[in-house]
Motif scaffolding. Structure first.
Motif, PDB file in Angstrom:
ATOM      1  N   TRP A 184     -12.126  36.523  90.552  1.00 35.61           N
ATOM      2  CA  TRP A 184     -10.938  36.651  91.394  1.00 35.61           C
ATOM      3  C   TRP A 184     -11.367  36.544  92.845  1.00 35.61           C
ATOM      4  O   TRP A 184     -12.345  37.182  93.263  1.00 35.61           O
ATOM      5  N   ILE A 185     -10.655  35.724  93.612  1.00 37.56           N
ATOM      6  CA  ILE A 185     -11.058  35.432  94.981  1.00 37.56           C
ATOM      7  C   ILE A 185      -9.864  35.575  95.918  1.00 37.56           C
ATOM      8  O   ILE A 185      -8.728  35.793  95.497  1.00 37.56           O
ATOM      9  N   THR A 186     -10.125  35.404  97.213  1.00 35.32           N
ATOM     10  CA  THR A 186      -9.060  35.412  98.208  1.00 35.32           C
ATOM     11  C   THR A 186      -9.491  34.574  99.406  1.00 35.32           C
ATOM     12  O   THR A 186     -10.424  33.771  99.321  1.00 35.32           O
ATOM     13  N   GLU A 207     -14.381  46.700  97.244  1.00 35.45           N
ATOM     14  CA  GLU A 207     -15.377  47.067  96.246  1.00 35.45           C
ATOM     15  C   GLU A 207     -14.807  47.024  94.837  1.00 35.45           C
ATOM     16  O   GLU A 207     -15.493  46.641  93.886  1.00 35.45           O
ATOM     17  N   TRP A 208     -13.521  47.381  94.702  1.00 34.11           N
ATOM     18  CA  TRP A 208     -12.956  47.404  93.344  1.00 34.11           C
ATOM     19  C   TRP A 208     -12.845  45.994  92.764  1.00 34.11           C
ATOM     20  O   TRP A 208     -13.001  45.808  91.550  1.00 34.11           O
ATOM     21  N   VAL A 209     -12.590  44.996  93.627  1.00 29.79           N
ATOM     22  CA  VAL A 209     -12.529  43.610  93.151  1.00 29.79           C
ATOM     23  C   VAL A 209     -13.934  43.124  92.795  1.00 29.79           C
ATOM     24  O   VAL A 209     -14.130  42.445  91.771  1.00 29.79           O
ATOM     25  N   LYS A 210     -14.901  43.475  93.624  1.00 30.09           N
ATOM     26  CA  LYS A 210     -16.285  43.115  93.304  1.00 30.09           C
ATOM     27  C   LYS A 210     -16.695  43.736  91.971  1.00 30.09           C
ATOM     28  O   LYS A 210     -17.339  43.088  91.135  1.00 30.09           O
ATOM     29  N   ASP A 211     -16.315  44.998  91.767  1.00 30.37           N
ATOM     30  CA  ASP A 211     -16.643  45.677  90.513  1.00 30.37           C
ATOM     31  C   ASP A 211     -15.959  45.004  89.333  1.00 30.37           C
ATOM     32  O   ASP A 211     -16.567  44.816  88.265  1.00 30.37           O
ATOM     33  N   PHE A 212     -14.684  44.635  89.525  1.00 32.54           N
ATOM     34  CA  PHE A 212     -13.941  43.965  88.453  1.00 32.54           C
ATOM     35  C   PHE A 212     -14.636  42.664  88.063  1.00 32.54           C
ATOM     36  O   PHE A 212     -14.807  42.370  86.875  1.00 32.54           O
ATOM     37  N   LEU A 253      -3.311  45.566  86.876  1.00 37.49           N
ATOM     38  CA  LEU A 253      -3.429  47.002  86.624  1.00 37.49           C
ATOM     39  C   LEU A 253      -4.587  47.606  87.418  1.00 37.49           C
ATOM     40  O   LEU A 253      -4.500  48.759  87.875  1.00 37.49           O
ATOM     41  N   ALA A 254      -5.644  46.834  87.610  1.00 37.34           N
ATOM     42  CA  ALA A 254      -6.753  47.304  88.445  1.00 37.34           C
ATOM     43  C   ALA A 254      -6.291  47.448  89.898  1.00 37.34           C
ATOM     44  O   ALA A 254      -6.665  48.410  90.592  1.00 37.34           O
ATOM     45  N   ALA A 255      -5.456  46.519  90.352  1.00 36.87           N
ATOM     46  CA  ALA A 255      -4.902  46.607  91.707  1.00 36.87           C
ATOM     47  C   ALA A 255      -3.989  47.821  91.833  1.00 36.87           C
ATOM     48  O   ALA A 255      -4.016  48.544  92.838  1.00 36.87           O
ATOM     49  N   LEU A 256      -3.169  48.036  90.815  1.00 34.03           N
ATOM     50  CA  LEU A 256      -2.265  49.191  90.807  1.00 34.03           C
ATOM     51  C   LEU A 256      -3.043  50.484  90.991  1.00 34.03           C
ATOM     52  O   LEU A 256      -2.660  51.353  91.788  1.00 34.03           O
ATOM     53  N   GLU A 257      -4.155  50.591  90.264  1.00 32.98           N
ATOM     54  CA  GLU A 257      -4.962  51.807  90.308  1.00 32.98           C
ATOM     55  C   GLU A 257      -5.739  51.934  91.611  1.00 32.98           C
ATOM     56  O   GLU A 257      -5.688  52.974  92.292  1.00 32.98           O
ATOM     57  N   ASN A 258      -6.428  50.888  91.980  1.00 29.71           N
ATOM     58  CA  ASN A 258      -7.383  50.987  93.086  1.00 29.71           C
ATOM     59  C   ASN A 258      -6.746  50.867  94.461  1.00 29.71           C
ATOM     60  O   ASN A 258      -7.327  51.329  95.451  1.00 29.71           O
ATOM     61  N   GLU A 259      -5.558  50.268  94.521  1.00 26.69           N
ATOM     62  CA  GLU A 259      -4.851  50.185  95.798  1.00 26.69           C
ATOM     63  C   GLU A 259      -3.858  51.335  95.967  1.00 26.69           C
ATOM     64  O   GLU A 259      -3.118  51.372  96.941  1.00 26.69           O
ATOM     65  N   SER A 260      -3.833  52.251  94.975  1.00 26.94           N
ATOM     66  CA  SER A 260      -2.945  53.435  95.025  1.00 26.94           C
ATOM     67  C   SER A 260      -1.487  53.043  95.239  1.00 26.94           C
ATOM     68  O   SER A 260      -0.756  53.686  95.997  1.00 26.94           O
ATOM     69  N   LEU A 261      -1.063  51.993  94.551  1.00 30.37           N
ATOM     70  CA  LEU A 261       0.310  51.523  94.703  1.00 30.37           C
ATOM     71  C   LEU A 261       1.285  52.503  94.050  1.00 30.37           C
ATOM     72  O   LEU A 261       1.057  52.983  92.937  1.00 30.37           O
ATOM     73  N   GLY A 262       2.371  52.788  94.741  1.00 24.64           N
ATOM     74  CA  GLY A 262       3.411  53.648  94.199  1.00 24.64           C
ATOM     75  C   GLY A 262       3.051  55.119  94.154  1.00 24.64           C
ATOM     76  O   GLY A 262       3.664  55.882  93.407  1.00 24.64           O
ATOM     77  N   GLU A 263       2.083  55.549  94.944  1.00 25.36           N
ATOM     78  CA  GLU A 263       1.646  56.943  94.886  1.00 25.36           C
ATOM     79  C   GLU A 263       2.277  57.831  95.948  1.00 25.36           C
ATOM     80  O   GLU A 263       2.032  59.040  95.962  1.00 25.36           O
TER      81      GLU A 263
END
Length: 563
Positions: free
Chosen positions: A205-207, A217-222, A298-308
Motif C-alpha cells: 500500500w502506497i501514497t 508506522e502502521w502502514v509500514k507494519d501492515f 480496518l487497519a486504518a480504522l484502528e490505527n487512525e482512531s477513526l470515530g473515537e
C-alpha cells in the motif's frame, strides 16, 4: 325555572369547552416548544464516522439477482435496516471510474468538476492526461512512479473537503482503494491520507507526497507483515458452483483468459498463474483484492482512531476488484457472482468492526457505484437481443476519406478519445471556415455510419440547455474547457471492446443504473422508486451533517432518506 336551568347548563358547557380548548392550546404550545427545542438540538446529526463505499462497476441488479446468496449482515443489513434508492442513475456520460468517484463526492457532474474521463486529451497542453496523475509530487512507499498522484485536476470541492473545513480540520478523512483514482478523488483536496495498492513485484500500500513525506508506522507494519501473501492461493467458488444458477455456465465463449490458462473456468490457481499475470497485480482481478481492501480499511480504522470522539471522521472505501472481474469475465459470469457473494461477507466484516469500535447506531454509511456495465454483446447476440461491436478501423477509414474529399486533409482531427473527436483549431482557422459549420458537417457524416446512434457537436452543447434524454446526459458530461468538438453515442449494447468481458462508458441505462443504499445514524428505514441521481449523494450527506455543500453541487438532498 326551565329557562334558568338551560342557561346554567349552557354556561357550564361553554366553560368546559373553553377550558378544554385552552388546555388543548397549552398542550399544543408545549408540544411545539418541545419540538422547537428538539429541532434546535437536532439541526444536524453528528455520527462519529461516515463511511462512503463505492463498488466499482456495480449494477443495481446485482443486489436482486444474488439476493438469496447474501448473508444477513452485509447488503441485506443495509437494505433491511436502511434506505434503498431503487431507481438511482448517473445523469452524465461518459460513465467511467474517474468521473464516477468524482461525481459521488463532489455532488455534481463532469461539466462542473472537470473529471471528464479516466484519461483525456488536454487541448491546452496538447497531450493525453490521467485524472489523478501529478508529477509534481513523488511516490511514498515505492520507488516506482505509481505514487505520483494528486486530486489537482478535480475543480470542485468534495464532501470530504467540506467536512475538513467544517470541523476546522479536526475531522479526519482517510481514503482507501486498490485503484489510485478510487482513493485520490474521494479523499478530496484536503484528505489526511489516501492509500492505494501497488502490485507487480511489490504488493504494498502506497501514497503520494501530496499527503505525506513518509508512510505512517502502521502502514509500514501492515506492508511488512505480508498478509497480502495469504491471498496467493487458488480462487474457488465460495459455495457449490452448481448453486450459482443466477449466472451463466462456467464454460462459455464470452469470458477472457489469463495467460497460462486454457479455459475461463474455476478453479484459478493463482500461484501457477502468478508470474505471467502481473504477480501481485493479479489479486486485483479476484475477490481477494476486495478482501485485501477490507483488511487495510480496518487497519486504518484502528490505527487512525477513526470515530473515537464526537468530531465526525470520514472513511472512504472503494472496492476496485469488482470492476476488474467484470471487465475480464462479464456481467453474466460465475466469477462476477462469486465476487459479489464474497464482497457481501466483506461488508458484514466491516459493519461488525464498526459496531464494535465506533458503536452500533453511531456511524452512517452510504454505498453506491462509479458506473454499471453492459452484458457481453456476443452473449446478447446469441440470445437474439440487439447488440454489436463497433468497427473503429472502418469508421476511421470512412471518415478519413470524407475529410480528404471535403477539407483536403485529415489533419483537421487532433485526437479521438472517450467517444469524442477533438479538432485542430489551428487547422480550422487556416481553412478560413466557421468552427460550428465544420463540427456540423462532420457530425452529419458520422451519423450515416453503422453503429452510431446519435452525434452532437460542442456548439450544440454551448448553445442549448437540454433538460432530458441523452442530450442532457451528454451535456452534464461536457466540460467547455476539456471536452471535444464532436460527441458520439453508439447504438444500445454496441461497444468498441474485445469480444469477451463487459465494459461501460455509455449513457444507456445498463451503464447508468447503479445501487444507492444509506444506513446508520440519521437514516430512515425504507425505499423509493423515485429517480435519484449520483450527484444527490454529497448534498444528502452534507445536509445530514449540517455542513456546507461542495462548491460545485448541482444535486439535491434526498429528503426521504433523512430522519
Amino acid at each position: 325555572m326551565i329557562k334558568r336551568s338551560a342557561i346554567i347548563l349552557f354556561l357550564l358547557v361553554f366553560v368546559g369547552f373553553s377550558n378544554a380548548s385552552l388546555h388543548a392550546q397549552r398542550k399544543s404550545k408545549k408540544k411545539t416548544e418541545i419540538a422547537e427545542i428538539k429541532g434546535a438540538k437536532e439541526i444536524a446529526v453528528s455520527p462519529k464516522l461516515v463511511v462512503g463505499i463505492v463498488v466499482d462497476q456495480m449494477r443495481y441488479d446485482y443486489l436482486t439477482r444474488f439476493w438469496d446468496h447474501y448473508g444477513e449482515g452485509g447488503f441485506k443489513r443495509m437494505i433491511n435496516d436502511g434506505f434503498n434508492c431503487k431507481n438511482n442513475h448517473f445523469n452524465y456520460a461518459p460513465t467511467y471510474t474517474g468521473p464516477g468517484h468524482a461525481s459521488v463526492y463532489t455532488g455534481t457532474t463532469p461539466a462542473v468538476h472537470g473529471i471528464i474521463g479516466n484519461d483525456w486529451y488536454d487541448k491546452f497542453a496538447d497531450e493525453s492526461v490521467y485524472c489523478a496523475r501529478d508529477n509534481s509530487y513523488h511516490s511514498v512507499g515505492t520507488t516506482s512512479k505509481a505514487g505520483e498522484m494528486s486530486p489537482h485536476r478535480m475543480l470542485s470541492t468534495t464532501m470530504t473537503d467540506q467536512l475538513r473545513l467544517h470541523t476546522q480540520m479536526q475531522g479526519k478523512v482517510i481514503a482507501v482503494a486498490i485503484k489510485d483514482r478510487g482513493a485520490v478523488l474521494p479523499g478530496g483536496h484536503a484528505a489526511n491520507a489516501a492509500y492505494w495498492f501497488n502490485g507487480g513485484d511489490e504488493g504494498n500500500w502506497i501514497t503520494s507526497t501530496y499527503y505525506m513525506d513518509d508512510l505512517p508506522e502502521w502502514v509500514k507494519d501492515f506492508n511488512s507483515k505480508r498478509s497480502v501473501d495469504t491471498y496467493k492461493k487458488p480462487w474457488t467458488t465460495l459455495k457449490d458452483i452448481n448453486t450459482y444458477v443466477e449466472s451463466g455456465t462456467d464454460y462459455n465463449n464470452y469470458e477472457g483468459l489469463w495467460k497460462g490458462k486454457t479455459t475461463a473456468t474455476f478453479p484459478y490457481d493463482l500461484e501457477a498463474l502468478w508470474d505471467d499475470n502481473g504477480k501481485y497485480s493479479i489479486l486485483a482481478s479476484t475477490p481477494y483484492g476486495n478482501n485485501l481492501t477490507t483488511d487495510f480499511a480496518l487497519a486504518a480504522l484502528e490505527n487512525e482512531s477513526l470515530g473515537e470522539d464526537n468530531i465526525t471522521d470520514f472513511l472512504a472505501i472503494s472496492y476496485s476488484s469488482t470492476d476488474y472481474v467484470g471487465h475480464k469475465w462479464g456481467v453474466n459470469s460465475k466469477e462476477v457472482q462469486d465476487t459479489y457473494i464474497r464482497l457481501d461477507q466483506d461488508l458484514e466484516r466491516l459493519f461488525k468492526s464498526l459496531d464494535a469500535k465506533v458503536g452500533a447506531g453511531e456511524y452512517t454509511v452510504f454505498l453506491t457505484a462509479d458506473h454499471a456495465a453492459v452484458h457481453v454483446p456476443a452473449y446478447l447476440k446469441d440470445q437474439k437481443i440487439p447488440a454489436n461491436y463497433i468497427d473503429q478501423a472502418d469508421i476511421k477509414a470512412k471518415l478519413n476519406d470524407y475529410l480528404k474529399f471535403t477539407f483536403g486533409s485529415t489533419e483537421i482531427i487532433k485526437n479521438v478519445s472517450n467517444d469524442q473527436i477533438f479538432l485542430d483549431h489551428k487547422v480550422v482557422r487556416n481553412l478560413d471556415m466557421d468552427l460550428a459549420d465544420i463540427q456540423n458537417k462532420i457530425a452529419q457524416e458520422l451519423i450515416l455510419y453503422n453503429g452510431i446512434y446519435k452525434v452532437y457537436t460542442a456548439n450544440q452543447m454551448w448553445q442549448n440547455n437540454y433538460t432530458k434524454g441523452i442530450p442532457n446526459i451528454l451535456q452534464n458530461g461536457y466540460n467547455q474547457k476539456r471536452s471535444g468538438d464532436i460527441l458520439i453515442v453508439y447504438d444500445p449494447a454496441s461497444i468498441s471492446y474485445s469480444k469477451t468481458g463487459s465494459t461501460h462508458g455509455s449513457p444507456w441505462m445498463y451503464d447508468t443504473h447503479s445501487p444507492l443504499l444509506f444506513f446508520g445514524k440519521g437514516i430512515k428505514k425504507g425505499s423509493t422508486i423515485n429517480r435519484t441521481e449520483i450527484p444527490d449523494i454529497a448534498p444528502t450527506i452534507s445536509a445530514l451533517l449540517g455542513m456546507a455543500f461542495p462548491s460545485g453541487t448541482t444535486g439535491k438532498p434526498l429528503v426521504e432518506v433523512l430522519e
